[in-house]
Enzyme design. Structure first.
Site, mmCIF file in Angstrom:
data_model
loop_
_atom_site.group_PDB
_atom_site.id
_atom_site.type_symbol
_atom_site.label_atom_id
_atom_site.label_comp_id
_atom_site.label_asym_id
_atom_site.label_seq_id
_atom_site.Cartn_x
_atom_site.Cartn_y
_atom_site.Cartn_z
ATOM 1 N N GLN A 128 4.987 6.293 9.448
ATOM 2 C CA GLN A 128 4.064 5.920 8.383
ATOM 3 C C GLN A 128 3.087 4.837 8.834
ATOM 4 O O GLN A 128 1.915 4.843 8.451
ATOM 5 C CB GLN A 128 4.853 5.430 7.166
ATOM 6 C CG GLN A 128 4.007 5.067 5.956
ATOM 7 C CD GLN A 128 3.271 6.249 5.374
ATOM 8 O OE1 GLN A 128 3.746 7.390 5.450
ATOM 9 N NE2 GLN A 128 2.102 6.008 4.793
ATOM 10 N N GLU A 129 3.560 3.911 9.652
ATOM 11 C CA GLU A 129 2.744 2.765 10.034
ATOM 12 C C GLU A 129 1.710 3.102 11.104
ATOM 13 O O GLU A 129 0.534 2.742 10.975
ATOM 14 C CB GLU A 129 3.648 1.626 10.531
ATOM 15 C CG GLU A 129 4.486 0.959 9.451
ATOM 16 C CD GLU A 129 3.683 0.008 8.588
ATOM 17 O OE1 GLU A 129 2.461 -0.154 8.835
ATOM 18 O OE2 GLU A 129 4.265 -0.576 7.657
ATOM 19 N N SER A 130 2.149 3.769 12.176
ATOM 20 C CA SER A 130 1.250 3.953 13.316
ATOM 21 C C SER A 130 1.177 5.374 13.836
ATOM 22 O O SER A 130 0.391 5.663 14.743
ATOM 23 C CB SER A 130 1.700 3.044 14.468
ATOM 24 O OG SER A 130 2.929 3.505 15.007
ATOM 25 N N TYR A 179 3.869 4.580 -0.075
ATOM 26 C CA TYR A 179 4.508 4.202 1.187
ATOM 27 C C TYR A 179 6.028 4.381 1.087
ATOM 28 O O TYR A 179 6.663 5.020 1.939
ATOM 29 C CB TYR A 179 4.149 2.749 1.482
ATOM 30 C CG TYR A 179 4.735 2.134 2.721
ATOM 31 C CD1 TYR A 179 4.052 2.191 3.935
ATOM 32 C CD2 TYR A 179 5.944 1.436 2.680
ATOM 33 C CE1 TYR A 179 4.575 1.585 5.079
ATOM 34 C CE2 TYR A 179 6.465 0.832 3.814
ATOM 35 C CZ TYR A 179 5.775 0.920 5.003
ATOM 36 O OH TYR A 179 6.284 0.310 6.129
#
Length: 341
Positions: free
Chosen positions: A243-245, A329
């Site tokens: 999800q982040e990168s 998220y």
């Protein structure tokens, strides 16, 4: 104009119970139709919360608790219920997107292999009666109204966990009124230790089969080692990295977050790590998530919300903050964790 007839609280409660029962019945049929012909894997890495996304309505016709109640303790019920802390109240729902009072009860017990009816009015007749709050033990059900219009799970020490009403989230509070009845679903006294959430150990193959990218799965050994060290649910770090990168150790967000786990420069500096070093980034993220889980009573959704929006925001709102980005998220990461089981 003829004045409308007065309606008592008992009438209203009965009408609510009848409506809930009808909706549960229709939802059960829809769930059976939707899942016909599909195959479903058994979630291992997210056993304690993966079922939050499953359709549990097909079992609502059960006339009593079923499956291994003797091997489940009241403490296990309490621990599982706490994983739903911060989930918003949504009437008729029972997922991480929203849950109502009886949905919380049913989902918690289902996570532990025990089938209960869907609505509070029916749940109020399950198990065995407990004479008073003085004899109640953790995991007992506290019902309010006859027929029951609200239900909660007793935590001990005069506290309960509940999904109270629209606009609020699953929370812990003191027992604020005398329950109409108390029902014991799991036996009193010592029992075999319940199964715990698997920590650490998802392979690269398991991650890619769950839909995570190969660039994230390439770090499977590091994720597994950190999850085992910090007692994190298996697959949590990989899902956060996805999800982040998207698995890019060189990623830099518009806000300035850096690396595989998107650490802010100040956070990385405070942890004494290089955010662009994947191993150090994973280690720092594991420490942060472990701290969040400890602070928020083991709630995975709240730990993830704190990683995204900050622990202060979660504490301020008493649950997942009302930010669309944070709510999406959390939803996406928990869904990935479930898929990786």
């Amino acid at each position: 104009m003829t004045a409308p007839a007065a309606v008592g609280l008992g009438d209203i409660a009965a009408q609510i119970a009848a409506i809930q029962s009808t909706i549960a019945s229709l939802s059960a049929r829809a769930a059976v139709a939707t899942t016909a012909g599909s195959t479903t894997g058994v979630a291992s890495s997210a056993a304690a919360f993966g079922a939050q996304y499953s359709s549990a309505l097909a079992s609502t016709t059960s006339s009593g608790p079923t499956a291994g109640t003797g091997s489940v303790t009241g403490d296990a019920v309490v621990a599982d219920a706490k994983k739903y802390l911060g989930v918003p109240y949504v009437w008729g729902a029972e997922s991480m997107s929203g849950i109502d009072c009886s949905g919380l009860v049913q989902a918690t017990y289902k996570d532990l292999g025990i089938s209960l009816p869907r609505v509070a009015a029916d749940q109020a007749h399950e198990g065995t009666a407990v004479p008073s709050l003085a004899q109640a033990q953790p995991g007992d059900l506290l019902t309010f109204g006859d027929p029951a219009y609200h239900i909660a799970i007793y935590l001990g020490n005069n506290q309960l966990i509940e999904s109270p009403e629209p606009g609020k989230t699953v929370h812990i509070t003191d027992v604020y009124q005398t329950p109409t009845s108390i029902r014991r679903i799991v036996p009193a006294g010592p029992a075999a230790a319940p199964a715990t959430t698997q920590v650490g150990g998802l392979s690269a193959a398991a991650l890619t089969s769950a839909g995570l990218t190969p660039s994230v799965a390439a770090f499977a050994p590091q994720f597994a080692a950190a999850e085992a060290q910090y007692r994190l649910p298996a697959g949590m770090l990989a899902a956060v990295a996805q999800q982040e990168s998207g698995g890019n150790p060189s990623a830099v967000s518009p806000a300035g977050a850096q690396g595989l786990m998107q650490l802010m420069p100040a956070t990385a500096a405070g942890a004494g790590v290089n955010a662009f070093d994947p191993g150090q980034s994973i280690e720092a993220a594991a420490k942060i998530l472990s701290g969040n889980l400890h602070r928020f009573n083991g709630s995975v959704p709240l730990a993830l919300a704190a990683y995204n929006a900050g622990a202060g925001a979660v504490a301020q709102y008493g649950g997942i903050p009302p930010y669309t980005e944070t709510q999406n998220y959390v939803r996406r990461i928990v869904a990935m964790m479930e898929a990786g089981g």
